[in-house]
Design an enzyme around this catalytic site. Structure first.
Site, PDB file in Angstrom:
ATOM      1  N   VAL A  15       1.055 -10.209   8.373  1.00  0.00           N
ATOM      2  CA  VAL A  15       1.826 -11.333   7.827  1.00  0.00           C
ATOM      3  C   VAL A  15       2.610 -12.092   8.893  1.00  0.00           C
ATOM      4  CG1 VAL A  15       2.008 -10.343   5.512  1.00  0.00           C
ATOM      5  CG2 VAL A  15       3.800  -9.871   7.210  1.00  0.00           C
ATOM      6  N   SER A  25       0.805  -1.227   0.000  1.00  0.00           N
ATOM      7  CA  SER A  25       0.000   0.000   0.000  1.00  0.00           C
ATOM      8  C   SER A  25       0.834   1.270   0.000  1.00  0.00           C
ATOM      9  CB  SER A  25      -0.940   0.010   1.210  1.00  0.00           C
ATOM     10  OG  SER A  25      -0.202   0.074   2.416  1.00  0.00           O
ATOM     11  N   ARG A  26       2.159   1.148   0.211  1.00  0.00           N
ATOM     12  CA  ARG A  26       2.981   2.359   0.270  1.00  0.00           C
ATOM     13  C   ARG A  26       4.424   2.036  -0.094  1.00  0.00           C
ATOM     14  NH1 ARG A  26       5.558   2.841   5.507  1.00  0.00           N
ATOM     15  NH2 ARG A  26       5.107   1.022   6.806  1.00  0.00           N
ATOM     16  N   LYS A  79      16.650  -9.037   8.146  1.00  0.00           N
ATOM     17  CA  LYS A  79      16.971  -8.880   6.727  1.00  0.00           C
ATOM     18  C   LYS A  79      18.097  -9.813   6.295  1.00  0.00           C
ATOM     19  CE  LYS A  79      13.914  -5.753   5.642  1.00  0.00           C
ATOM     20  NZ  LYS A  79      12.804  -6.114   4.754  1.00  0.00           N
ATOM     21  N   ALA A  88      19.158  -8.401  11.630  1.00  0.00           N
ATOM     22  CA  ALA A  88      19.068  -9.854  11.776  1.00  0.00           C
ATOM     23  C   ALA A  88      17.958 -10.413  10.903  1.00  0.00           C
ATOM     24  CB  ALA A  88      18.827 -10.219  13.236  1.00  0.00           C
ATOM     25  N   TYR A  95      16.387  -5.471  13.074  1.00  0.00           N
ATOM     26  CA  TYR A  95      16.087  -5.302  11.643  1.00  0.00           C
ATOM     27  C   TYR A  95      17.175  -5.950  10.787  1.00  0.00           C
ATOM     28  CZ  TYR A  95      14.809  -2.749   7.338  1.00  0.00           C
ATOM     29  OH  TYR A  95      14.422  -2.405   6.064  1.00  0.00           O
ATOM     30  N   ASN A 134       7.569  -7.992   0.634  1.00  0.00           N
ATOM     31  CA  ASN A 134       8.084  -6.640   0.858  1.00  0.00           C
ATOM     32  C   ASN A 134       7.718  -6.076   2.227  1.00  0.00           C
ATOM     33  OD1 ASN A 134       8.903  -3.755  -0.016  1.00  0.00           O
ATOM     34  ND2 ASN A 134       6.726  -3.542   0.443  1.00  0.00           N
ATOM     35  N   ILE A 162      16.524   4.550   0.501  1.00  0.00           N
ATOM     36  CA  ILE A 162      15.416   4.842  -0.418  1.00  0.00           C
ATOM     37  C   ILE A 162      14.452   5.810   0.261  1.00  0.00           C
ATOM     38  CG2 ILE A 162      13.577   3.869  -1.824  1.00  0.00           C
ATOM     39  CD1 ILE A 162      16.343   2.859  -2.627  1.00  0.00           C
TER      40      ILE A 162
END
Length: 246
Positions: free
Chosen positions: A63, A13-14, A158, A156, A154, A89, A187
């Site tokens: 999720v 959604s974003r 990824k 760990a 984060y 994602n 990004i």
């Protein structure tokens, strides 16, 4: 072109997920968009996709919840019959120095960023293995390759996503299903918009191209990895980072 194919995109959604969904729709791909909380934003992405002449539908799901992802995947398959492309994602951050990081900070970040990708992949594996164009594309981060202070949870998650992708790439290869990772750098998204200007300037200074990336830069890589031109690429990490980690 990705015509006649259906893609499931989590966190669609974003930001990066929205850009991927929009570009896939432009390529003629039907879209099943999975989002967590912002129904209005998800509905707008679906509307834009439908304007491209493709089928598109949004599904609300946490999720990190195994049972919820199973139910959502069943709904998607009931609506679209089959899935060819899965883009994991969905991601969150709860940043803090590790000595101050709570169990909840760790569980929630690992749950969404890593377990969520594993859950969606697990429930869609049967349909992906039947596809003539099966693709799994996991959105990791350069942080998973190089680490970052304040983001141990984060990083760990990824990094785990990379190991997970390489493992299923070996398992799915006999059915010609490719599994790859995109590792974005700095990004410009909602997630980075809240950074102080000084932090943005510091991060940009670490990028040889001397600019932040756009979600569309990542979407371009996602389109390529989903295409027939990438059918002999699997188990790889594609960095979209302006040279941040050479």
């Amino acid at each position: 072109m990705l015509t006649t194919r259906t893609a499931v995109i989590t966190g669609g959604s974003r930001g990066i997920g929205r850009a991927i969904a929009t570009e896939y729709a432009r390529q003629g791909c039907d879209i099943a968009l999975v989002y967590h909380g912002n129904e209005e934003a998800a509905t707008e992405v679906v509307r834009q996709a439908q304007q491209c002449g493709v089928r598109a539908q949004a599904y609300q799901c946490d999720v990190s919840d195994w049972a919820a992802t199973q139910t959502t995947c069943q709904r998607i398959l009931a609506d679209f019959s089959a899935v060819d492309i899965l883009v994991n994602n969905a991601g969150i951050v709860h940043d803090n120095l590790f000595m101050r990081m709570s169990e909840a900070d760790i569980d929630e970040v690992l749950g969404v960023n890593l377990k969520g990708a594993m859950a969606m992949t697990r429930h869609l594996t049967p349909t992906l293995l039947k596809s003539a164009h099966g693709r799994v594309i996991n959105i990791s981060s350069v942080v998973g390759l190089m680490g970052n202070p304040g983001q141990a949870n984060y990083a760990a998650a990824k990094a785990g996503l990379i190991g997970f992708t390489k493992s299923i790439a070996r398992e799915f290869a006999s059915r010609s299903v490719t599994c790859n990772v995109i590792a974005p750098g700095f990004i410009a998204t909602d997630m980075t918009a809240g950074l102080p200007e000084s932090a943005t300037e510091k991060l940009t200074s670490l990028v040889p191209l001397k600019r932040t990336g756009a979600p569309e830069d990542v979407a371009g890589a996602a389109v390529f990895l989903a295409s027939d031109q990438a059918s002999y690429i699997t188990g790889q990490v594609i960095q979209v980072d302006g040279g941040m980690r050479m």
